[in-house]
Enzyme design. Sequence first.
Site, PDB file in Angstrom:
ATOM      1  N   TYR A   1       5.828  -0.101   9.193  1.00  8.89           N
ATOM      2  CA  TYR A   1       5.314   1.086   8.898  1.00  8.89           C
ATOM      3  C   TYR A   1       6.443   2.392   8.559  1.00  8.89           C
ATOM      4  CZ  TYR A   1       2.969   5.624   9.444  1.00  8.89           C
ATOM      5  OH  TYR A   1       2.577   6.882   9.479  1.00  8.89           O
TER       6      TYR A   1
ATOM      7  N   ASN B   1       0.841  -1.280  -0.156  1.00  6.17           N
ATOM      8  CA  ASN B   1       0.057   0.037  -0.208  1.00  6.17           C
ATOM      9  C   ASN B   1       1.013   1.245  -0.139  1.00  6.17           C
ATOM     10  OD1 ASN B   1      -2.989   0.312   0.484  1.00  6.17           O
ATOM     11  ND2 ASN B   1      -2.555  -1.647   1.281  1.00  6.17           N
TER      12      ASN B   1
ATOM     13  N   SER C   1       6.594  11.267   8.117  1.00  5.31           N
ATOM     14  CA  SER C   1       6.286  11.097   9.751  1.00  5.31           C
ATOM     15  C   SER C   1       7.778  11.278  10.414  1.00  5.31           C
ATOM     16  CB  SER C   1       5.565   9.609   9.939  1.00  5.31           C
ATOM     17  OG  SER C   1       5.436   9.487  11.440  1.00  5.31           O
TER      18      SER C   1
ATOM     19  N   LYS D   1       7.787   4.553   5.424  1.00  2.33           N
ATOM     20  CA  LYS D   1       7.878   6.079   5.257  1.00  2.33           C
ATOM     21  C   LYS D   1       9.313   6.462   4.638  1.00  2.33           C
ATOM     22  CE  LYS D   1       3.589   7.119   6.080  1.00  2.33           C
ATOM     23  NZ  LYS D   1       2.728   7.683   4.965  1.00  2.33           N
TER      24      LYS D   1
HETATM   25  P1  NAD Z   1      -6.278   7.547   7.895  1.00  2.00           P
HETATM   26  O1  NAD Z   1      -6.190   6.030   7.985  1.00  2.00           O
HETATM   27  O2  NAD Z   1      -7.234   8.237   8.672  1.00  2.00           O
HETATM   28  O3  NAD Z   1      -6.146   7.948   6.180  1.00  2.00           O
HETATM   29  C1  NAD Z   1      -5.666   7.372   5.172  1.00  2.00           C
HETATM   30  C2  NAD Z   1      -6.828   7.154   4.142  1.00  2.00           C
HETATM   31  O4  NAD Z   1      -6.328   6.456   3.001  1.00  2.00           O
HETATM   32  C3  NAD Z   1      -7.916   6.581   4.562  1.00  2.00           C
HETATM   33  O5  NAD Z   1      -9.165   7.161   4.257  1.00  2.00           O
HETATM   34  C4  NAD Z   1      -7.986   5.091   4.032  1.00  2.00           C
HETATM   35  O6  NAD Z   1      -9.140   4.517   3.646  1.00  2.00           O
HETATM   36  C5  NAD Z   1      -7.132   5.718   2.648  1.00  2.00           C
HETATM   37  N1  NAD Z   1      -6.347   4.571   1.930  1.00  2.00           N
HETATM   38  C6  NAD Z   1      -5.542   3.675   2.653  1.00  2.00           C
HETATM   39  N2  NAD Z   1      -4.992   3.029   1.589  1.00  2.00           N
HETATM   40  C7  NAD Z   1      -5.424   3.085   0.288  1.00  2.00           C
HETATM   41  C8  NAD Z   1      -5.416   2.591  -1.051  1.00  2.00           C
HETATM   42  N3  NAD Z   1      -4.402   1.817  -1.207  1.00  2.00           N
HETATM   43  N4  NAD Z   1      -5.802   3.371  -2.040  1.00  2.00           N
HETATM   44  C9  NAD Z   1      -6.781   4.466  -1.576  1.00  2.00           C
HETATM   45  N5  NAD Z   1      -6.952   5.029  -0.585  1.00  2.00           N
HETATM   46  C10 NAD Z   1      -6.308   4.303   0.750  1.00  2.00           C
HETATM   47  O7  NAD Z   1      -4.840   8.118   8.226  1.00  2.00           O
HETATM   48  P2  NAD Z   1      -4.735   9.680   8.727  1.00  2.00           P
HETATM   49  O8  NAD Z   1      -4.074   9.696  10.142  1.00  2.00           O
HETATM   50  O9  NAD Z   1      -5.481  10.652   7.958  1.00  2.00           O
HETATM   51  O10 NAD Z   1      -3.127   9.510   7.799  1.00  2.00           O
HETATM   52  C11 NAD Z   1      -2.665  10.237   6.683  1.00  2.00           C
HETATM   53  C12 NAD Z   1      -1.404  10.077   6.237  1.00  2.00           C
HETATM   54  O11 NAD Z   1      -0.480  10.521   7.307  1.00  2.00           O
HETATM   55  C13 NAD Z   1      -0.827   8.311   6.178  1.00  2.00           C
HETATM   56  O12 NAD Z   1      -0.236   8.230   4.985  1.00  2.00           O
HETATM   57  C14 NAD Z   1      -0.239   8.399   7.478  1.00  2.00           C
HETATM   58  O13 NAD Z   1       0.648   7.163   7.385  1.00  2.00           O
HETATM   59  C15 NAD Z   1       0.478   9.643   7.758  1.00  2.00           C
HETATM   60  N6  NAD Z   1       0.808  10.017   9.082  1.00  2.00           N
HETATM   61  C16 NAD Z   1      -0.293   9.944  10.092  1.00  2.00           C
HETATM   62  C17 NAD Z   1       0.045  10.197  11.347  1.00  2.00           C
HETATM   63  C18 NAD Z   1      -0.954   9.877  12.336  1.00  2.00           C
HETATM   64  O14 NAD Z   1      -0.550   9.642  13.585  1.00  2.00           O
HETATM   65  N7  NAD Z   1      -2.166  10.162  12.292  1.00  2.00           N
HETATM   66  C19 NAD Z   1       1.476  10.577  11.752  1.00  2.00           C
HETATM   67  C20 NAD Z   1       2.420  10.695  10.684  1.00  2.00           C
HETATM   68  C21 NAD Z   1       2.139  10.260   9.435  1.00  2.00           C
HETATM   69  N1  UFG Z   2       0.549   5.885  25.282  1.00  2.00           N
HETATM   70  C1  UFG Z   2       0.148   5.542  26.519  1.00  2.00           C
HETATM   71  N2  UFG Z   2      -0.916   4.765  26.398  1.00  2.00           N
HETATM   72  C2  UFG Z   2      -1.528   4.482  25.226  1.00  2.00           C
HETATM   73  C3  UFG Z   2      -0.985   4.921  24.079  1.00  2.00           C
HETATM   74  C4  UFG Z   2       0.095   5.741  24.001  1.00  2.00           C
HETATM   75  O1  UFG Z   2       0.788   5.738  27.676  1.00  2.00           O
HETATM   76  O2  UFG Z   2      -2.777   3.862  25.274  1.00  2.00           O
HETATM   77  C5  UFG Z   2       2.161   6.685  25.269  1.00  2.00           C
HETATM   78  C6  UFG Z   2       3.099   6.134  24.414  1.00  2.00           C
HETATM   79  O3  UFG Z   2       3.849   5.403  25.317  1.00  2.00           O
HETATM   80  C7  UFG Z   2       3.623   7.706  23.852  1.00  2.00           C
HETATM   81  C8  UFG Z   2       2.544   8.578  24.017  1.00  2.00           C
HETATM   82  O4  UFG Z   2       1.656   8.092  24.755  1.00  2.00           O
HETATM   83  O5  UFG Z   2       4.629   7.925  24.956  1.00  2.00           O
HETATM   84  C9  UFG Z   2       2.067   8.688  22.499  1.00  2.00           C
HETATM   85  O6  UFG Z   2       1.863   7.692  21.916  1.00  2.00           O
HETATM   86  P1  UFG Z   2       0.866   7.438  20.568  1.00  2.00           P
HETATM   87  O7  UFG Z   2       0.769   5.984  20.013  1.00  2.00           O
HETATM   88  O8  UFG Z   2      -0.210   8.258  20.612  1.00  2.00           O
HETATM   89  O9  UFG Z   2       1.945   8.131  19.333  1.00  2.00           O
HETATM   90  P2  UFG Z   2       3.404   7.430  18.942  1.00  2.00           P
HETATM   91  O10 UFG Z   2       4.310   8.585  19.401  1.00  2.00           O
HETATM   92  O11 UFG Z   2       3.785   6.108  19.438  1.00  2.00           O
HETATM   93  O12 UFG Z   2       3.268   7.323  17.292  1.00  2.00           O
HETATM   94  C10 UFG Z   2       2.612   8.443  16.714  1.00  2.00           C
HETATM   95  C11 UFG Z   2       1.888   7.721  15.457  1.00  2.00           C
HETATM   96  C12 UFG Z   2       3.036   7.031  14.471  1.00  2.00           C
HETATM   97  C13 UFG Z   2       4.045   7.911  14.045  1.00  2.00           C
HETATM   98  C14 UFG Z   2       4.450   8.531  15.397  1.00  2.00           C
HETATM   99  C15 UFG Z   2       5.794   9.759  14.853  1.00  2.00           C
HETATM  100  O13 UFG Z   2       1.162   6.606  15.851  1.00  2.00           O
HETATM  101  O14 UFG Z   2       2.308   6.470  13.471  1.00  2.00           O
HETATM  102  O15 UFG Z   2       3.794   8.971  16.060  1.00  2.00           O
HETATM  103  O16 UFG Z   2       5.026  10.504  13.954  1.00  2.00           O
HETATM  104  F1  UFG Z   2       5.002   7.143  13.558  1.00  2.00           F
END
Ligand code: NAD
Ligand code: UFG
Length: 338
Positions: free
Chosen positions: A149, A99, A124, A153
């Site tokens: 994951y 994906n 990210s 990225k």
């Molecule tokens: P999300 O899951 O809410 O949004 C992603 C969307 O992409 C969804 O609507 C899903 O249905 C769609 N999707 C997934 N695979 C697809 C495919 N193959 N074709 C078409 N659509 C597809 O996630 P989000 O939190 O809005 O994150 C958006 C982007 O930001 C992602 O790439 C995620 O990795 C990145 N990101 C998110 C976070 C976070 O903590 N939310 C942090 C850093 C980076």
């Molecule tokens: N945490 C708890 N309890 C929970 C969930 C989280 O104590 O139930 C703590 C974690 O240990 C961390 C903080 O809350 O210290 C934040 O945790 P999150 O899971 O909310 O976020 P992360 O920083 O681990 O990860 C997020 C996204 C990843 C991304 C990363 C950096 O989930 O996708 O930020 O952008 F890669």
Amino acid sequence: MAILVTGGAGYIGSHTVLALLERGDDVVVIDNLSNSSKTSLERVTELTGKVPTLYVADILDKQALKEIFSKHNISDVIHFAGLKSVGESVRKPLEYYENNVVGTLILLNEMLRAGVNSLIFSSSATVYGNPEKVPLSEECQVGGTTNPYGTSKLMVEQILRDFSHAQPEFRITCLRYFNPVGAHASGRIGEDPNGIPNNLVPYISQVAIGKLECLSVFGNDYPTPDGTGVRDYIHVLDLASGHLAALDHKAEGSPFKAINLGTGVGYSVLDLIKAFEKAAQTKINYQIVARRPGDVAECWSDSSLAKQELGWIATRSLDEMMRDTWNWQKNNPNGFGS
Ligand code: NAD
Ligand code: UFG
């Protein structure tokens, strides 16, 4: 001209689509709805009075992309589509690489074919692996990711960097998000995780609404001021405006940019609990448990490059992030299903 938003029905995508429509851009969305529902975009329409064109399709589907690029006059692509759960990526690495990496390759090929050369990619802070220092600036080493994951990225960033050397007419911006939280102030769109949330803020809000009993705080023995993990939480509307700024500044500077989107301020898990309790006027039941494997002690941004390159800074406070999260949660106890 229109902006193509992949993954535009998702959490960050829907808030960005709203911001684009509000400023008068035409928006085309491709989303396979694997982690979202059409309702998010219907609510965007309700809030803006404008309708984005939605294609329910997969970015792995070349034909679907071809059709979109031939039907619409696309100027830029904002690429959110992908899978994002760290734990799931360890169990299903091939799905994640397919994906996130293959999906981006297919998208790039179709952009090239269609002559669309502006891309903003959702990266990210995870690309920094175990931070060598905080705050993390873009000069810091990337790599050392600990799950598929994060590695996906990192791989996509490298692919985009290489591609930009081969195609200097392209303008590519990788935005490295820190921890997105919050929701639109209306309480009509927000984050709607599937099942039990992995992330802190959705977990806290489900404890507050009574869907979950008790938050597990993963460790209080980190070398941080109160012993709990420190992160850079950023309001999703600030993130959305970061994408608009990246579109506006794409022509300046180099063909490939990687830019942090964070606030530059770190808060601990206990800070978050306190701020949420204040916003929701309720007690959050929590217990301290062991550290979660793979978590780092501290991760927060140096956000000066975004200011310099994009003229962008995050403006919303932690209190606003918690207020808007709670407003969304209490008005939609079952997310978009309610
Ligand atoms: P999300 O899951 O809410 O949004 C992603 C969307 O992409 C969804 O609507 C899903 O249905 C769609 N999707 C997934 N695979 C697809 C495919 N193959 N074709 C078409 N659509 C597809 O996630 P989000 O939190 O809005 O994150 C958006 C982007 O930001 C992602 O790439 C995620 O990795 C990145 N990101 C998110 C976070 C976070 O903590 N939310 C942090 C850093 C980076
Ligand atoms: N945490 C708890 N309890 C929970 C969930 C989280 O104590 O139930 C703590 C974690 O240990 C961390 C903080 O809350 O210290 C934040 O945790 P999150 O899971 O909310 O976020 P992360 O920083 O681990 O990860 C997020 C996204 C990843 C991304 C990363 C950096 O989930 O996708 O930020 O952008 F890669």
